[in-house]
Design a protein around this motif. Structure first.
Motif, PDB file in Angstrom:
ATOM      1  N   HIS A  17       0.811  -1.230   0.000  1.00 48.81           N
ATOM      2  CA  HIS A  17       0.000   0.000   0.000  1.00 48.81           C
ATOM      3  C   HIS A  17       0.842   1.276   0.000  1.00 48.81           C
ATOM      4  O   HIS A  17       0.318   2.346   0.288  1.00 48.81           O
ATOM      5  N   ARG A  52      -6.200   2.125  -5.057  1.00 48.66           N
ATOM      6  CA  ARG A  52      -6.424   1.212  -3.946  1.00 48.66           C
ATOM      7  C   ARG A  52      -5.745  -0.111  -4.255  1.00 48.66           C
ATOM      8  O   ARG A  52      -5.693  -0.523  -5.407  1.00 48.66           O
ATOM      9  N   VAL A  53      -5.260  -0.768  -3.225  1.00 52.43           N
ATOM     10  CA  VAL A  53      -4.682  -2.091  -3.414  1.00 52.43           C
ATOM     11  C   VAL A  53      -5.644  -3.112  -2.830  1.00 52.43           C
ATOM     12  O   VAL A  53      -5.992  -3.054  -1.648  1.00 52.43           O
ATOM     13  N   GLN A  54      -6.104  -4.003  -3.676  1.00 56.56           N
ATOM     14  CA  GLN A  54      -7.021  -5.037  -3.229  1.00 56.56           C
ATOM     15  C   GLN A  54      -6.283  -6.369  -3.177  1.00 56.56           C
ATOM     16  O   GLN A  54      -5.223  -6.527  -3.779  1.00 56.56           O
ATOM     17  N   THR A  55      -6.851  -7.289  -2.441  1.00 59.32           N
ATOM     18  CA  THR A  55      -6.188  -8.577  -2.274  1.00 59.32           C
ATOM     19  C   THR A  55      -7.162  -9.702  -2.609  1.00 59.32           C
ATOM     20  O   THR A  55      -8.307  -9.695  -2.145  1.00 59.32           O
ATOM     21  N   PHE A  56      -6.695 -10.613  -3.417  1.00 62.10           N
ATOM     22  CA  PHE A  56      -7.514 -11.759  -3.813  1.00 62.10           C
ATOM     23  C   PHE A  56      -6.763 -13.035  -3.499  1.00 62.10           C
ATOM     24  O   PHE A  56      -5.530 -13.091  -3.576  1.00 62.10           O
ATOM     25  N   GLU A  57      -7.533 -14.058  -3.145  1.00 61.51           N
ATOM     26  CA  GLU A  57      -6.934 -15.373  -2.947  1.00 61.51           C
ATOM     27  C   GLU A  57      -7.372 -16.253  -4.097  1.00 61.51           C
ATOM     28  O   GLU A  57      -8.571 -16.401  -4.361  1.00 61.51           O
ATOM     29  N   VAL A  58      -6.393 -16.822  -4.782  1.00 59.32           N
ATOM     30  CA  VAL A  58      -6.669 -17.630  -5.966  1.00 59.32           C
ATOM     31  C   VAL A  58      -6.371 -19.084  -5.630  1.00 59.32           C
ATOM     32  O   VAL A  58      -5.305 -19.393  -5.091  1.00 59.32           O
ATOM     33  N   VAL A  67      -2.960 -12.722  -4.459  1.00 59.21           N
ATOM     34  CA  VAL A  67      -2.681 -11.741  -5.507  1.00 59.21           C
ATOM     35  C   VAL A  67      -3.037 -10.364  -4.976  1.00 59.21           C
ATOM     36  O   VAL A  67      -4.187 -10.100  -4.646  1.00 59.21           O
ATOM     37  N   PHE A  69      -3.567  -6.591  -5.795  1.00 58.87           N
ATOM     38  CA  PHE A  69      -4.054  -6.044  -7.054  1.00 58.87           C
ATOM     39  C   PHE A  69      -4.292  -4.537  -6.911  1.00 58.87           C
ATOM     40  O   PHE A  69      -5.351  -4.121  -6.443  1.00 58.87           O
ATOM     41  N   LYS A  71      -5.427  -1.003  -8.019  1.00 58.53           N
ATOM     42  CA  LYS A  71      -6.440  -0.598  -8.998  1.00 58.53           C
ATOM     43  C   LYS A  71      -6.594   0.922  -8.960  1.00 58.53           C
ATOM     44  O   LYS A  71      -6.867   1.506  -7.924  1.00 58.53           O
TER      45      LYS A  71
ATOM     46  N   VAL B 232     -11.263 -15.566  -4.578  1.00 60.58           N
ATOM     47  CA  VAL B 232     -12.023 -14.955  -3.487  1.00 60.58           C
ATOM     48  C   VAL B 232     -11.344 -13.654  -3.105  1.00 60.58           C
ATOM     49  O   VAL B 232     -10.126 -13.609  -2.934  1.00 60.58           O
ATOM     50  N   ALA B 235      -9.585  -8.485   0.513  1.00 59.84           N
ATOM     51  CA  ALA B 235      -9.582  -7.090   0.961  1.00 59.84           C
ATOM     52  C   ALA B 235      -9.851  -6.216  -0.245  1.00 59.84           C
ATOM     53  O   ALA B 235      -9.417  -6.523  -1.346  1.00 59.84           O
TER      54      ALA B 235
END
Lengths: 243, 322
Positions: A17, A52-58, A67, A69, A71, B232, B235
């Motif tokens: 971030h 913004r920094v987003q977070t994904f679980e793959v 990941v 991400f 944006k 999924v 955040a």
């Protein structure tokens, strides 16, 4: 024609971030006014951000990847937010392809936010105008700054150099090469918005150890022709010379 | 999408105002061509124009509450070449001007003084006004229908529904109005009100069926460009919500949205039609007025559902507050 853009390497982003805070710091301090915050230390903190920094679980445990991400506005080559604006406050600059909002013309009708499939635009709850990433347009052309600093604040801040900045229409630029050589892609290509910002995919990082790295082999200098074979009783030096 | 009450009022009030003006002008055209639908007195036209104008002004006033910077609203006429919103901003005042002149013309008795070919000024102004009415329906509908990734809206049915609902509610109001001012016209206008309501039922039903079958073109996979069936969000980059979570989520439960759908299907179609039939049979203007009021409230619910049903692709990025 120039199209400035960011290329974000998801393989390198660690989700710290730093780009978010650096972006907020630069853009809340500029001539365009503050990016308002409400309850910054309260129960429901909220505010206007360009990035913004987003977070994904793959994947599924245990085979998961996280990941991170980042944006922000993708500065589409065919931005759907621009033609819908009734006042002309939203516009795309012909010179460098940056999509901008004229805060003095915006009436805060939110129609451009409806027209952006990426959710890149945020209405400032206090100035009541639409705000979005400017690619730090007040920074990248500032001749008072040393040339190395004429880059967006997020790019300057990234500790892992996950963010590249440049002209994606120039095939020789660093960003164009990064896109073409590392499989750069655009978000939601199904809507034909042609985002200028690209993302570089997660890549598997392998250390390739070849036999040659560990053991000396014949003819390392690739000299053509057969070498004279030493007689079995003759001493040899590294299989190359014989006497 | 979160339904903004100002926009619900704007679109429904404009629809009623346009429909009322359209209905009244059609009566005048029929009279002009000597189709006997019933005599209309001197009060019928100017008063209807005044009511229509009041509804249009009410709609315009409601729209200001949607703006963050209403004092700059005059700027919004600038981009008519590309923006349907801008076009609406131009057509609406033009229509209001026409309705105003139309009412004034009738009030001043211009009708008795033909300009040329037996056509008087009110007939000519009304023709322009009717054209603007249709243009305004087109503009209002296209504001929503032109957003291609809001798949629930991106269909010609959106424009058709806005037009038919506007005409139906305007005709309902015209029926109740005629029952008070010009009882000779009631049966005729009521038949058209019922006809437009049934037509709207067909097209709104078609759009409900269409939207129920929609497959979203965007997915989390295309949103972040990772080709894995299981992604999924952990955040979204903000812990207390943001403009994106406030503007694009209605926050109501699925059950509430479904109940609103059934409420508007009942309140817009069968109840007003039944009240219309009862009102005509009993000759009671109060029942005809109730038919309009119920349908208008139903249309507010319809518009709420219209917004709530639209699923914006940006929501893919805002699934989870960590």
């Amino acid at each position: 024609m120039t199209q400035l853009a960011l290329v974000i390497d998801l393989n390198v982003c660690v989700g710290c971030h730093a780009c978010v805070t650096s972006c907020k710091e630069w853009n809340t301090s500029g001539v365009a006014g503050f990016l308002s915050d409400d309850n910054p230390y309260g129960k429901d903190p909220t505010g206007t951000f360009f990035n913004r920094v987003q977070t994904f679980e793959v994947g599924e445990y245990p085979n998961t990847q996280t990941v991170h991400f980042p944006k922000s506005c993708l500065h589409c080559e065919d931005p759907p937010c621009v033609p819908v604006c009734p006042t002309g406050a939203s516009y795309k600059r012909a010179a460098d392809g940056i999509v901008l909002v004229d805060y003095d013309k915006c009436i805060g009708c939110k129609y451009c936010a409806w027209a952006c499939p990426y959710g890149a635009r945020e209405l400032d709850e206090h100035q009541k105008v639409m705000k979005k990433c400017t690619l730090c347009v007040d920074r990248i052309y500032d001749e008072l700054l040393p040339p190395a600093d004429r880059r967006p604040a997020c790019v300057m801040a990234c500790p892992t150099s996950a963010r590249l900045f440049g002209d994606v229409h120039d095939p020789e630029s660093q960003v164009s090469k990064a896109i073409s050589e590392n499989g750069g892609y655009a978000l939601m290509p199904e809507w034909g918005t042609q985002p200028a910002n690209h993302y570089l995919p997660r890549r598997k990082t392998e250390i390739r150890v070849r036999v040659e790295d560990l053991e000396r082999v014949d003819n390392p200098l690739k000299v053509d022709g057969k070498l004279p074979r030493p007689r079995p009783d003759e001493p040899s030096l590294d299989d190359v010379t014989s006497w | 999408m979160r339904p903004a009450f100002s926009v619900l009022l704007l679109t429904t009030l404009l629809g009623v105002g346009q429909g009322l003006f359209f209905a009244v002008y059609c009566i005048q055209v029929l009279e002009h061509f000597e189709v006997r639908v019933g005599p209309a007195g001197t009060l019928f036209y100017p008063l209807a124009a005044a009511i229509s104008l009041a509804l249009l002004v009410g709609g315009l006033a409601a729209s200001f509450f949607h703006l963050g910077r209403p004092e700059r609203a005059w700027r919004s006429a600038a981009m008519w070449r590309t923006s349907w919103l801008s076009r609406e901003v131009i057509v609406l005042p033009a229509l209001m001007g026409c309705v105003f002149l139309y009412g004034v013309g009738h009030w001043l008795g211009w009708r008795a003084r033909p300009i040329a070919l037996g056509v008087d000024a009110t007939l000519a102004i009304g023709a322009v006004g009717t054209l603007l009415c249709l243009l305004l329906f087109l503009c209002t509908g296209m504001i929503y229908a032109c957003l291609k990734f809001l798949q629930e809206w991106h269909t010609p049915l959106t424009v058709i529904n806005y037009s038919l609902f506007g005409c139906a509610s305007g005709l309902m109001l015209a029926t109740a109005y005629a029952a008070v001012v010009e009882p000779g016209l009631v049966n005729y206008i009521a038949a058209w009100a019922a006809g437009f309501t049934l037509a709207a039922l067909v097209t709104r039903g078609a759009s409900l069926v269409r939207n129920a079958r929609l497959k979203p073109r965007s997915s989390l996979q295309t949103a972040i460009g990772v080709k894995h069936p299981r992604i999924v969000q952990k955040a979204q980059g903000a812990m207390g919500g943001s403009f994106n979570t406030r503007e694009f989520f209605h926050g109501a439960s699925d059950g509430f949205v479904r109940s609103i759908k059934w409420w508007f299907l009942v309140a817009v179609f069968p109840v007003p039609l039944a009240l219309l039939g009862l009102g005509l049979a009993a000759g009671a203007p109060a029942l005809l007025a109730a038919a309009f009021v119920v349908q208008y409230l139903g249309l507010l619910a319809e518009r709420w559902f219209f917004f709530a049903q639209a699923n914006h692709p940006q929501n893919l990025y805002y699934q989870q507050i960590s």
